[in-house]
Design a protein around this motif. Structure first.
Motif: not given
Length: 402
Positions: A111-121
């Motif tokens: 979940g944290e990885l996906l949140a960081r990926l969304e921020q980077l996106k």
């Protein structure tokens, strides 16, 4: 502040090491994120040694922690795992070595990885790296395809076999690299840059089979995304399966759902192209035949026109019209001349009949005084005055008697 030293008064190695240690001690504890590349848990040892690596920049640092600190996460953390470490930088003066003393280790969850990926996106999207106007069209028939994939992987086999089945003459320049783990990002980036630098490579395919979110993380790395965005060669992303969507899919010029789909989109099918050529040839033949038939009908219609069958007919008709107009003009002119001549004759006869000469011919005479004025009244002459009498055949002088 810089240490004071000169060639005559250099600092000893121990002093330099001590100063470095003092500067590092001032940093204090920090939270560090990275990927575990090496892990050493010696039986009975109270300290665990591991190496924490930043896959985006190929930088590593040594980490030590007490065994109880690592045992708290030992069941979920191993080599290749991404973790967040709360540690204090330490300088080991005897060896001049920097390390981190970890007080707490936290695994990075999905979940944290996906949140960081969304921020980077979102950050990369704001820069315009995913904009549609940046996408490059793929060549219709690439002569040389660059393929970045794992060694002896199913993705490599799918791309090569399907592409050569569709177009046997296609050639590949394959770069086998790790597609997961700590070495994936730098080697994939290097392979993409090498292929992009070659002028004979028409398109680059980055392929990998399916996997978990953690396995596909290298293809959402910011360094790889920026490297693909800077490519002048069109790039096709064929990562995972249909539901998988790493950031590489968004920045690539074309996204393929699977490696097999990438092969279908990159090269055309030779059978389909033969069929398309046959259909186009038949269509062109029909168009030419229809054009020739239409032109033949037009030519036949033109040849059937009287002006083409008897080209002198129009000239003869025009010549007859000119002749008729000429005759009509002559008759009209002759009629006008005859009428003018008749009018002139009548006018001349009237003029002659009314002229003084005609009156004189009938026996009349005109008396004129010396100044040439005609005598109209007897009172105009005097006794003995000489007048001139003008008759039809001449004139003579007379004298007034009474």
């Amino acid at each position: 502040m810089a240490a004071n030293s000169t060639p005559e008064s250099p600092l000893p190695v121990g002093e330099v090491s001590r100063l470095i240690g003092g500067w590092i001690d001032r940093l204090g504890a920090v939270w560090v994120e990275g990927q575990i590349t090496q892990l050493s848990r010696r039986p009975g040892a109270g300290v665990v040694f591991l190496t924490l690596r930043d896959p985006s920049y190929d930088i590593s640092v040594s980490v030590t922690c007490y065994r109880q600190v690592f045992d708290a996460v030992a069941d979920v953390v191993g080599e290749g795992a991404r973790v967040v470490v709360h540690a204090k930088p330490e300088w080991y003066a005897p060896r001049g070595q920097l390390s981190l003393r970890a007080a707490e280790i936290k695994p990075v969850g999905v979940g944290e990885l996906l949140a960081r990926l969304e921020q980077l996106k979102k950050a990369l999207a704001r820069e315009g790296l995913f904009a549609a106007e940046r996408k490059q069209p793929l060549p219709f028939l690439p002569q040389l395809i660059g393929l970045v994939c794992g060694r002896a992987s199913a993705a490599e086999r799918d791309v090569l076999e399907n592409a050569r089945h569709r177009w046997p003459a296609v050639r590949f320049e394959v770069r086998n690299v790790p597609v997961q783990g700590v070495h994936a990002v730098p080697q994939v980036v290097q392979a993409v840059k090498e292929l992009d630098a070659r002028d004979d490579v028409d398109v680059i395919v980055v392929a990998r089979g399916g996997g978990s979110v953690e396995d596909l993380l290298p293809f959402s790395d910011e360094q790889l995304v920026r490297a693909v965005a800077a490519c002048r060669t069109p790039v096709v992303s064929a990562i995972g399966h249909e539901p998988d969507s790493p950031l590489l899919d968004l920045v690539a010029d074309l996204r393929a759902s699977t490696p097999t789909d990438a092969a279908k989109k990159v090269v055309p099918d030779v059978g389909e192209e033969y069929e398309r050529v046959r259909l186009l040839r038949d269509r062109a033949r029909r168009c030419v035949a229809a054009f020739v038939d239409r032109e033949e009908r037009g030519l036949a219609h033109a040849l059937a026109r009287p002006s083409i069958q008897d080209p002198h007919r129009m000239i003869e008709e025009r010549a007859a019209q000119v002749t008729a107009l000429l005759d009509r003009g002559r008759r009209s002119l002759r009629h006008h001349l005859d009428r003018a001549d008749s009018e002139l004759t009548h006018t001349h006869a009237r003029v002659v009949a009314l002229s003084p000469a005609a009156t004189l011919k009938r026996g009349y005479a005109v008396l004129q005084r010396a100044d040439g004025h005609a005598v109209r009244d007897p009172g105009e002459v005097e006794h003995g005055e000489t007048l001139r009498a003008r008759v039809s055949e001449g004139d003579f002088s007379v004298r007034v008697d009474a």
